[in-house]
Design a protein around this motif. Structure first.
Motif, PDB file in Angstrom:
ATOM      1  N   ARG A 136      36.699  44.467  68.008  1.00  0.00           N
ATOM      2  CA  ARG A 136      36.029  45.400  67.100  1.00  0.00           C
ATOM      3  C   ARG A 136      35.599  44.661  65.846  1.00  0.00           C
ATOM      4  O   ARG A 136      36.200  43.659  65.437  1.00  0.00           O
ATOM      5  CB  ARG A 136      36.956  46.562  66.701  1.00  0.00           C
ATOM      6  CG  ARG A 136      37.692  47.243  67.821  1.00  0.00           C
ATOM      7  CD  ARG A 136      36.785  47.723  68.921  1.00  0.00           C
ATOM      8  NE  ARG A 136      35.742  48.604  68.440  1.00  0.00           N
ATOM      9  CZ  ARG A 136      34.744  49.060  69.199  1.00  0.00           C
ATOM     10  NH1 ARG A 136      34.661  48.669  70.465  1.00  0.00           N
ATOM     11  NH2 ARG A 136      33.843  49.868  68.691  1.00  0.00           N
ATOM     12  N   SER A 137      34.548  45.179  65.227  1.00  0.00           N
ATOM     13  CA  SER A 137      34.106  44.608  63.952  1.00  0.00           C
ATOM     14  C   SER A 137      35.079  45.005  62.849  1.00  0.00           C
ATOM     15  O   SER A 137      35.664  46.090  62.869  1.00  0.00           O
ATOM     16  CB  SER A 137      32.704  45.106  63.611  1.00  0.00           C
ATOM     17  OG  SER A 137      31.761  44.655  64.551  1.00  0.00           O
ATOM     18  N   GLY A 138      35.229  44.123  61.878  1.00  0.00           N
ATOM     19  CA  GLY A 138      36.137  44.408  60.774  1.00  0.00           C
ATOM     20  C   GLY A 138      35.846  43.510  59.591  1.00  0.00           C
ATOM     21  O   GLY A 138      34.951  42.659  59.623  1.00  0.00           O
ATOM     22  N   SER A 139      36.597  43.705  58.529  1.00  0.00           N
ATOM     23  CA  SER A 139      36.420  42.923  57.307  1.00  0.00           C
ATOM     24  C   SER A 139      37.792  42.602  56.720  1.00  0.00           C
ATOM     25  O   SER A 139      38.764  43.332  56.931  1.00  0.00           O
ATOM     26  CB  SER A 139      35.574  43.690  56.284  1.00  0.00           C
ATOM     27  OG  SER A 139      36.207  44.904  55.926  1.00  0.00           O
ATOM     28  N   SER A 140      37.835  41.514  55.960  1.00  0.00           N
ATOM     29  CA  SER A 140      39.074  41.112  55.296  1.00  0.00           C
ATOM     30  C   SER A 140      38.732  40.522  53.934  1.00  0.00           C
ATOM     31  O   SER A 140      37.736  39.811  53.784  1.00  0.00           O
ATOM     32  CB  SER A 140      39.844  40.105  56.137  1.00  0.00           C
ATOM     33  OG  SER A 140      39.057  38.950  56.392  1.00  0.00           O
ATOM     34  N   LEU A 141      39.557  40.837  52.931  1.00  0.00           N
ATOM     35  CA  LEU A 141      39.339  40.357  51.569  1.00  0.00           C
ATOM     36  C   LEU A 141      39.871  38.939  51.429  1.00  0.00           C
ATOM     37  O   LEU A 141      40.994  38.645  51.833  1.00  0.00           O
ATOM     38  CB  LEU A 141      40.036  41.272  50.564  1.00  0.00           C
ATOM     39  CG  LEU A 141      39.567  42.733  50.510  1.00  0.00           C
ATOM     40  CD1 LEU A 141      40.380  43.514  49.495  1.00  0.00           C
ATOM     41  CD2 LEU A 141      38.083  42.806  50.155  1.00  0.00           C
ATOM     42  N   LEU A 142      39.061  38.073  50.847  1.00  0.00           N
ATOM     43  CA  LEU A 142      39.466  36.703  50.597  1.00  0.00           C
ATOM     44  C   LEU A 142      39.739  36.450  49.117  1.00  0.00           C
ATOM     45  O   LEU A 142      40.579  35.625  48.782  1.00  0.00           O
ATOM     46  CB  LEU A 142      38.393  35.729  51.104  1.00  0.00           C
ATOM     47  CG  LEU A 142      38.056  35.818  52.598  1.00  0.00           C
ATOM     48  CD1 LEU A 142      37.005  34.780  52.952  1.00  0.00           C
ATOM     49  CD2 LEU A 142      39.297  35.633  53.456  1.00  0.00           C
ATOM     50  N   ARG A 143      39.011  37.132  48.240  1.00  0.00           N
ATOM     51  CA  ARG A 143      39.266  37.042  46.800  1.00  0.00           C
ATOM     52  C   ARG A 143      38.953  38.390  46.179  1.00  0.00           C
ATOM     53  O   ARG A 143      37.846  38.902  46.306  1.00  0.00           O
ATOM     54  CB  ARG A 143      38.433  35.942  46.151  1.00  0.00           C
ATOM     55  CG  ARG A 143      38.794  35.714  44.683  1.00  0.00           C
ATOM     56  CD  ARG A 143      38.252  34.402  44.136  1.00  0.00           C
ATOM     57  NE  ARG A 143      36.809  34.324  44.146  1.00  0.00           N
ATOM     58  CZ  ARG A 143      36.098  33.488  44.910  1.00  0.00           C
ATOM     59  NH1 ARG A 143      36.734  32.680  45.751  1.00  0.00           N
ATOM     60  NH2 ARG A 143      34.792  33.470  44.872  1.00  0.00           N
ATOM     61  N   SER A 144      39.944  38.968  45.499  1.00  0.00           N
ATOM     62  CA  SER A 144      39.792  40.336  44.983  1.00  0.00           C
ATOM     63  C   SER A 144      40.484  40.480  43.630  1.00  0.00           C
ATOM     64  O   SER A 144      41.455  41.222  43.493  1.00  0.00           O
ATOM     65  CB  SER A 144      40.358  41.349  45.983  1.00  0.00           C
ATOM     66  OG  SER A 144      41.705  41.027  46.298  1.00  0.00           O
ATOM     67  N   LYS A 145      39.970  39.793  42.641  1.00  0.00           N
ATOM     68  CA  LYS A 145      40.508  39.931  41.291  1.00  0.00           C
ATOM     69  C   LYS A 145      40.085  41.277  40.712  1.00  0.00           C
ATOM     70  O   LYS A 145      38.973  41.743  40.960  1.00  0.00           O
ATOM     71  CB  LYS A 145      39.997  38.799  40.400  1.00  0.00           C
ATOM     72  CG  LYS A 145      40.501  37.420  40.813  1.00  0.00           C
ATOM     73  CD  LYS A 145      39.986  36.349  39.859  1.00  0.00           C
ATOM     74  CE  LYS A 145      40.492  34.965  40.269  1.00  0.00           C
ATOM     75  NZ  LYS A 145      39.980  33.913  39.341  1.00  0.00           N
ATOM     76  N   PRO A 146      40.950  41.921  39.929  1.00  0.00           N
ATOM     77  CA  PRO A 146      40.617  43.251  39.386  1.00  0.00           C
ATOM     78  C   PRO A 146      39.481  43.169  38.367  1.00  0.00           C
ATOM     79  O   PRO A 146      39.243  42.124  37.745  1.00  0.00           O
ATOM     80  CB  PRO A 146      41.930  43.712  38.743  1.00  0.00           C
ATOM     81  CG  PRO A 146      42.673  42.443  38.450  1.00  0.00           C
ATOM     82  CD  PRO A 146      42.301  41.474  39.525  1.00  0.00           C
ATOM     83  N   LEU A 147      38.796  44.292  38.191  1.00  0.00           N
ATOM     84  CA  LEU A 147      37.685  44.376  37.250  1.00  0.00           C
ATOM     85  C   LEU A 147      38.195  44.278  35.813  1.00  0.00           C
ATOM     86  O   LEU A 147      39.267  44.782  35.478  1.00  0.00           O
ATOM     87  CB  LEU A 147      36.927  45.689  37.437  1.00  0.00           C
ATOM     88  CG  LEU A 147      36.179  45.853  38.765  1.00  0.00           C
ATOM     89  CD1 LEU A 147      35.684  47.283  38.923  1.00  0.00           C
ATOM     90  CD2 LEU A 147      35.011  44.881  38.850  1.00  0.00           C
ATOM     91  N   SER A 148      37.388  43.658  34.948  1.00  0.00           N
ATOM     92  CA  SER A 148      37.733  43.522  33.530  1.00  0.00           C
ATOM     93  C   SER A 148      37.214  44.728  32.760  1.00  0.00           C
ATOM     94  O   SER A 148      36.361  45.489  33.232  1.00  0.00           O
ATOM     95  CB  SER A 148      37.129  42.245  32.953  1.00  0.00           C
ATOM     96  OG  SER A 148      37.533  41.109  33.691  1.00  0.00           O
ATOM     97  N   SER A 149      37.727  44.915  31.546  1.00  0.00           N
ATOM     98  CA  SER A 149      37.292  46.016  30.692  1.00  0.00           C
ATOM     99  C   SER A 149      36.620  45.526  29.419  1.00  0.00           C
ATOM    100  O   SER A 149      35.914  46.288  28.764  1.00  0.00           O
ATOM    101  CB  SER A 149      38.483  46.907  30.329  1.00  0.00           C
ATOM    102  OG  SER A 149      39.489  46.148  29.678  1.00  0.00           O
TER     103      SER A 149
END
Length: 808
Positions: A124-137
């Protein structure tokens, strides 16, 4: 086919059956329908007969269609390409003896047919996170180099062709983000008054921009046009002073295309100093070379001084239209722009007289590549033209500039706020074999399909985009592709790497000359691929063994097809094909379990099993299609006799054989009384009125009624009503008379119209005549002639000498 359902129960049943229709075989679908067809429907309080009828129609249109099995896939890879729902069974002993089993089927069907789940290949098709730093304010301060405005930053996709996968992208423009603003000004002669206005622009602009960001830098550049004919004055007397001989302004600097004057700096006093040094120049035609300047300001990053961690604003101030690509051919410039930086040691554009003006596509590409927002500050006269250009160049806005640039500060502030209130995604390096669809969810929370832009945002608002990706095919083995998603004008980006699921795991265990294939083939994914010269499921036969004599062992009789045309002869025995409609079996594949008689579209009426083309009825049912019940309970009358002793019970219903007997159990007596009447009676509500048309086109009317004692009374009119043929002469005279009458009416109408028109014309003439006012005794046009004309005459006396010399 559209089906409107008001009952939630019926809708639920329809949904389940339609889903089954896609993934089930015809038998499975029909069995499922039979299970629900007699369930009470809570909406109508009746059996779901309507649902059944609709589903039967649907079954006949889709039943038996199995896209996986109909694809004739011979390998696992081929199976995966047929449809995203198809799966392959790699189990060695899958299927039954003497059957050519299709290993390519829906996953549910493979498990039901005996394939164990670990052997089913269905990636099945899928996705995986490799870099996911949180958003800045917040943007400025000690963390300005680690500001994150897009989430996630890197992702990996595993795609099976045709199988969609999706992921979410979030964007948040942070507050107090650094800003670099480069002011690019038209210094042609028509902008002289604007130059005087902006001499102290730097200080005032910095004050306003620091209200929006604490980290602001300013730069300056100018442009005119290419210094070649026909764009500029090229005669020797104009080389040093293009304004030579111009009465309104006789002194200006030599013509130049683009000149970088001040790199981006936070020292606004230097901006003011550079502006005060500048003088205008002069070109010949109305369009300017501003697009050359824009491209150089975008690509010469080091000399301009663009920071990576800042918003890049390029303000383009002009009062005229720009030259575009191909305009340079008028001056003999045939080489297209190469999109590179060409600033010399004097910070002037050195390739102005070598290359054509840049195209809009190249301009948009370089601006987006360097994350630059372009602000067109133009006069009202050219606003519409530049507004149209913004649709072709992403990340561009346009504002109206006053004739003397007095509103330039407010213009820049408004444009900056407008840019910061929008987020638009762009896709870079999009692989051609991928389909991408974006759905934006802005501040109202409503998903907007096909939209990749959100507007009217406040600083700090977070918007999300759903990205759906699917692959249209398989690239060569080992190919990995990638693309980038970037908010327009942001340095932040999402890197997406793509891996294709086009291979099966079982292919990693492929063995050549496998003992499972009698050492005469390659074993892969549960099947043998035989070497040339070998045949059979396990390569157990040699090609020379298969001749006419051996094929005859696979024929039921001489002259018939090999394996009845529904299988293959392998090693003197038939291997039957698998059918989408059911099971094919028999020594010669002559039998199946789906070719029996049906009743109302249901095999063996649902009361029997199909064996080799014949219905084997369940207990209590008989007949070719098992639709006849042997139960007699419904035929027993009140006296305990079958059909009251006046008929026989056939398929659970009485068929009365005694004359006059009628009713469900033949309990009633019917006697017919025939009478004639002269009048057609219609008052009795218990009377059935009937009409019969004879061969002579006569209508016979009669009534039928039944009395409580079982008597039937038929009352008929004595004389039938017969139509009389029309008289030919009457018809002819009627037609001729109608035509004459129509002609007379038309003539009368024409005469009436002419008369009315004449009366109006005469009245108009009379009115004009009465308005005439002049005296009959004199003609106003006539002028009296002049009776005399005074004339002056001079007479000159000439002296005449006499013979004697005297004068007379």
């Amino acid at each position: 086919m559209w089906i409107i359902v008001q009952s939630s129960s019926i809708a639920s049943d329809l949904t389940r059956v339609f889903t089954c229709a896609v993934i089930c075989t015809g038998h499975q679908l029909q069995s499922y329908v039979r299970r629900i067809m007699w369930n009470p429907c809570p909406f109508t309080r009746h059996p779901a007969l309507l649902v059944y009828i609709v589903l039967e129609i649907f079954i006949h249109s889709v039943g038996g269609l199995n896209v996986c099995m109909s694809g004739s896939a011979t390998s696992c890879e081929e199976c995966l390409l047929i449809h995203p729902s198809c799966a392959w069974c790699a189990q060695e002993d899958f299927g039954q003896v003497r059957t050519l089993n299709s290993r390519c089927d829906f996953s549910q069907n493979l498990q039901k047919r005996g394939c164990d789940a670990p052997f089913i290949e269905s990636p099945r098709s899928g996705s995986s996170l490799l870099r996911s730093k949180p958003l800045s304010s917040k943007g400025s301060g000690v963390t300005q180099y680690d500001v994150i405005q897009i989430y996630p930053q890197k992702i990996s996709l595993s795609l099976r062709p045709g199988d969609q996968t999706s992921f979410e992208v979030q964007v948040r423009p942070v507050e107090d983000y650094p800003v670099d603003l480069y002011y690019l000004m038209d210094l042609s002669l028509s902008m002289k008054d604007d130059l005087d206005t902006i001499r102290n622009l730097g200080t005032k602009l910095a004050e306003e921009m620091r209200k929006l960001t604490s980290n602001f830098r300013l730069g300056f550049g100018s442009f005119v046009d290419k210094n070649i004919s026909p764009f500029s004055y090229t005669a020797p007397k104009y080389q040093d002073n293009p304004c030579n001989g111009y009465k309104l302004f006789s002194n200006c600097v030599p013509t130049f295309d683009f000149r970088h004057l001040l790199s981006l700096t936070d020292k606004v006093d230097r901006f003011n100093e550079e502006v005060q040094k500048q003088m205008v120049s002069r070109n010949r035609d109305a369009p300017e070379g501003g697009f050359d300047a824009i491209l150089q300001a975008a690509v010469c990053k080091e000399k301009i001084g663009w920071r990576k961690e800042a918003y890049h604003l390029l303000v383009f101030a002009t009062d005229d239209i720009p030259h575009l690509a191909l305009d340079g051919k008028l001056g003999g410039l045939v080489h297209p722009h190469d999109g590179q930086c060409h600033l010399n040691d004097k910070n002037e554009y050195s390739a102005a007289n070598k290359m054509d003006y840049p195209s809009l596509a190249l301009l948009g590409e370089k601006l987006a590549e360097n994350n630059i927002f372009l602000i067109f500050a133009v006069t009202k006269r050219h606003y519409v033209l530049y507004k149209n250009l913004t649709a072709l160049i992403p990340g561009t806005t346009v504002e109206i500039l006053d004739q003397d640039s007095k509103n330039i500060i407010q213009l820049i502030v408004n444009a900056y706020n407008n840019i910061r209130s929008k987020v638009e995604l762009s896709v870079w390096d999009h692989p051609e074999d991928l389909n991408l669809a974006l759905t934006a969810t802005c501040q109202d929370g409503q998903p907007l399909t096909g939209l990749r832009k959100c507007a009217d945002l406040k600083i700090g608002d977070t918007v999300s985009f759903n990205v759906t990706v699917d692959a249209r095919g398989c690239p060569p083995k080992g190919t990995r592709k990638s693309f980038t998603i970037r908010p327009v004008g942001f340095k932040d980006r999402l890197e997406v790497s793509v891996d294709y699921h086009c291979d099966c795991r079982c292919t990693y265990f492929t063995k050549t000359n496998s003992s499972r294939c009698n050492s005469a083939g390659t074993y892969s994914c549960g099947m043998c691929r035989c070497e040339p010269g070998h045949l059979g499921v396990r390569c157990e036969c040699e090609e020379g063994e298969v001749d006419h004599q051996h094929l005859s062992a696979c024929r039921e009789a001489e002259g018939k097809q090999v394996c009845s045309g529904r299988g293959e002869c392998s090693c003197n025995q038939c291997l039957c094909y698998e059918s989408e409609f059911g099971k094919i079996y028999g020594t010669f594949c002559e039998c199946d379990d789906f070719s029996c008689a049906r009743h109302k579209g249901i095999l063996c009426s649902g009361h029997g099993e199909c064996h080799c083309g014949e219905c084997k009825c369940h207990a209590g049912y008989i007949g070719d299609n098992c639709n006849c019940s042997t139960e007699t309970t419904s035929c027993v009358s009140d006296d305990g006799k079958i059909c009251s002793g006046r008929g026989s019970c056939v398929c659970g219903r009485c068929q009365c054989t005694e004359p006059g007997a009628f009713g469900d159990t033949c309990e009633g007596d019917r006697h017919m009384w025939l009478q004639q009447a002269s009048q057609y009676e219609t008052d009795d509500s218990n009377t059935v009125q009937c009409v019969y048309k004879t061969e002579n086109d006569c209508v016979m009317k009669f009534t039928y009624s039944e009395h409580a004692n079982g008597q039937s009374i038929l009352t008929a009119l004595k004389e039938p009503e017969c139509a009389v043929a029309p008289n030919a002469m009457t018809v002819l005279l009627a037609v001729v008379g109608s035509i004459l009458l129509m002609g007379i009416v038309l003539l009368a109408l024409w005469k009436l119209v002419i008369t009315i028109h004449d009366h109006r014309e005469f009245a108009r003439f009379q009115s004009a005549r009465s308005r005439a006012r002049y005296e009959m005794a004199s003609n106003p046009v006539y002028k009296q002639s002049i009776p005399f004309h005074p004339m002056e005459t001079d007479f000159h006396m000439h002296s005449i000498k006499s013979c004697n010399g005297g004068v007379h």
